[in-house]
Scaffold this motif. Structure first.
Motif, short mmCIF file in Angstrom:
data_model
loop_
_atom_site.label_atom_id
_atom_site.label_comp_id
_atom_site.label_asym_id
_atom_site.label_seq_id
_atom_site.Cartn_x
_atom_site.Cartn_y
_atom_site.Cartn_z
N VAL A 1 0.81 -1.22 0.00
CA VAL A 1 0.00 0.00 0.00
C VAL A 1 0.84 1.27 0.00
N SER A 2 2.15 1.15 0.16
CA SER A 2 3.00 2.33 0.05
C SER A 2 3.23 2.72 -1.40
N VAL A 3 2.81 1.85 -2.33
CA VAL A 3 2.98 2.09 -3.77
C VAL A 3 1.63 2.50 -4.38
N GLU A 4 1.59 3.66 -5.00
CA GLU A 4 0.34 4.20 -5.53
C GLU A 4 -0.31 3.26 -6.54
N ALA A 5 0.50 2.69 -7.43
CA ALA A 5 -0.06 1.79 -8.44
C ALA A 5 -0.71 0.56 -7.82
N ASP A 6 -0.13 0.06 -6.73
CA ASP A 6 -0.70 -1.09 -6.04
C ASP A 6 -2.05 -0.74 -5.41
N ARG A 7 -2.14 0.46 -4.85
CA ARG A 7 -3.41 0.89 -4.25
C ARG A 7 -4.50 0.98 -5.30
N THR A 8 -4.16 1.54 -6.44
CA THR A 8 -5.13 1.65 -7.53
C THR A 8 -5.56 0.28 -8.01
N ARG A 9 -4.60 -0.62 -8.13
CA ARG A 9 -4.90 -1.98 -8.59
C ARG A 9 -5.78 -2.72 -7.60
N LEU A 10 -5.58 -2.47 -6.31
CA LEU A 10 -6.40 -3.10 -5.28
C LEU A 10 -7.87 -2.70 -5.43
N ALA A 11 -8.11 -1.41 -5.59
CA ALA A 11 -9.49 -0.94 -5.77
C ALA A 11 -10.08 -1.50 -7.05
N GLU A 12 -9.30 -1.53 -8.11
CA GLU A 12 -9.79 -2.06 -9.39
C GLU A 12 -10.10 -3.55 -9.29
N THR A 13 -9.30 -4.28 -8.51
CA THR A 13 -9.54 -5.71 -8.33
C THR A 13 -10.88 -5.95 -7.64
N ALA A 14 -11.15 -5.18 -6.61
CA ALA A 14 -12.43 -5.32 -5.91
C ALA A 14 -13.60 -4.97 -6.82
N LEU A 15 -13.45 -3.89 -7.57
CA LEU A 15 -14.54 -3.46 -8.46
C LEU A 15 -14.76 -4.46 -9.59
N SER A 16 -13.68 -5.01 -10.12
CA SER A 16 -13.84 -5.98 -11.20
C SER A 16 -14.42 -7.30 -10.68
N GLY A 17 -14.20 -7.58 -9.41
CA GLY A 17 -14.70 -8.82 -8.83
C GLY A 17 -16.17 -8.79 -8.49
N THR A 18 -16.63 -7.67 -7.94
CA THR A 18 -18.02 -7.59 -7.48
C THR A 18 -18.77 -6.37 -7.98
N GLY A 19 -18.05 -5.41 -8.58
CA GLY A 19 -18.71 -4.20 -9.08
C GLY A 19 -19.01 -3.16 -8.02
N ARG A 20 -18.44 -3.34 -6.82
CA ARG A 20 -18.77 -2.40 -5.75
C ARG A 20 -17.69 -2.42 -4.67
N ILE A 21 -17.63 -1.34 -3.91
CA ILE A 21 -16.82 -1.28 -2.68
C ILE A 21 -17.71 -0.62 -1.63
N ASP A 22 -18.08 -1.38 -0.62
CA ASP A 22 -18.96 -0.87 0.43
C ASP A 22 -18.22 -0.51 1.71
N VAL A 23 -17.14 -1.23 1.98
CA VAL A 23 -16.40 -1.04 3.23
C VAL A 23 -14.91 -1.03 2.92
#
Length: 261
Positions: free
Chosen positions: A69-91
């Protein structure tokens, strides 16, 4: 006006998606398990993918994501992974952190900045990514929930333990929590902080293994003991679920009475 619901419904996370950082050990691993047990699909993020895979093996709702999480690209990829998996981030549970040096005299300005980068800048970016994610149909009544894991060291000094950079980052996280709550409240995004006291984790293993420091914790805690990880379960579920639908900008301290002295 919202419609009253049963206690079970209030604390349920069925159909929701959660991200937990620093989930390979300690409180983060426990947080991922608790959210999954409440029904959420959990994207558990950390650098140690082997540990994440072990954690995922305990519950099919937990999905491991290798992430620094200290790497910006990794943080962006994490959010994209969640969104691509379920289409949402609630928590979002911003739990990943590093401790830094205990003595200010031993900490360089560069090292101080590195701690703030991981403990404060990364949570800010992940919070933005969460708040900016599309809101799916059937979003929870309580809105999105962002939980920043701070510490009692962001509220009071614990010298000779603690550390300048760590304490500054945790205090900054509380300020960030309140500011983001103010800016995003109208959009239905709730931002709260969880401030644990002295809990037995991998990070505090040496503290509790040493009789002198362990006695110091017990002596200065009103309940006369350190906390066990499961004693944060209720606080986490409260902030993550609709049970806290009218709660934002709050710092929930779970410390056995340390800060009430």
């Amino acid at each position: 006006m919202t419609t009253p619901r049963s206690a079970a419904e209030l604390f349920s996370l069925e159909g929701r998606t959660a991200i937990v950082t620093g989930a390979s050990a300690g409180l983060g691993a426990r947080f991922a398990v608790v959210l999954a047990q409440a029904g959420a699909t959990v994207f558990a993020a950390a650098r140690r993918i082997d540990r994440l895979k072990e954690l995922a093996g305990t519950d099919a709702r937990i999905h491991p994501v290798a992430c620094d999480v200290s790497v910006e690209a990794d943080r962006t990829r994490l959010a994209e992974t969640a969104l691509s998996g379920t289409g949402r981030i609630d928590v979002l549970v911003n739990n990943a952190a590093t401790s830094g040096e205990t003595r200010a005299a031993d900490e360089s300005p560069e090292a101080f900045g590195d701690v703030l980068g991981l403990n404060l800048t990364a949570p800010f970016h992940l919070a933005r990514l969460t708040a900016e994610a599309p809101v799916p149909a059937g979003a929870p009544a309580g809105g999105r929930s962002i939980i920043n894991v701070s510490s009692i060291l962001g509220l009071v000094s614990a010298a000779p333990l603690g550390g300048a950079s760590y304490s500054a980052s945790k205090a900054g996280l509380i300020g960030l929590t309140r500011e983001l709550a103010g800016q995003w409240g109208r959009e239905g995004t709730r931002v709260n902080a969880l401030a644990p006291g002295w809990f037995r984790t991998e990070m505090t293993a040496d503290l509790f293994a040493d009789e002198r420091s362990s006695n110091w914790v017990e002596r200065n805690t009103l309940l006369r003991r350190g906390g066990d990880g499961h004693e944060l379960d209720g606080a986490l579920l409260f902030l993550a679920s609709d049970a806290s639908s009218y709660c934002t900008g709050h710092v929930l301290t779970v410390d056995g009475g340390w800060t009430a002295r």
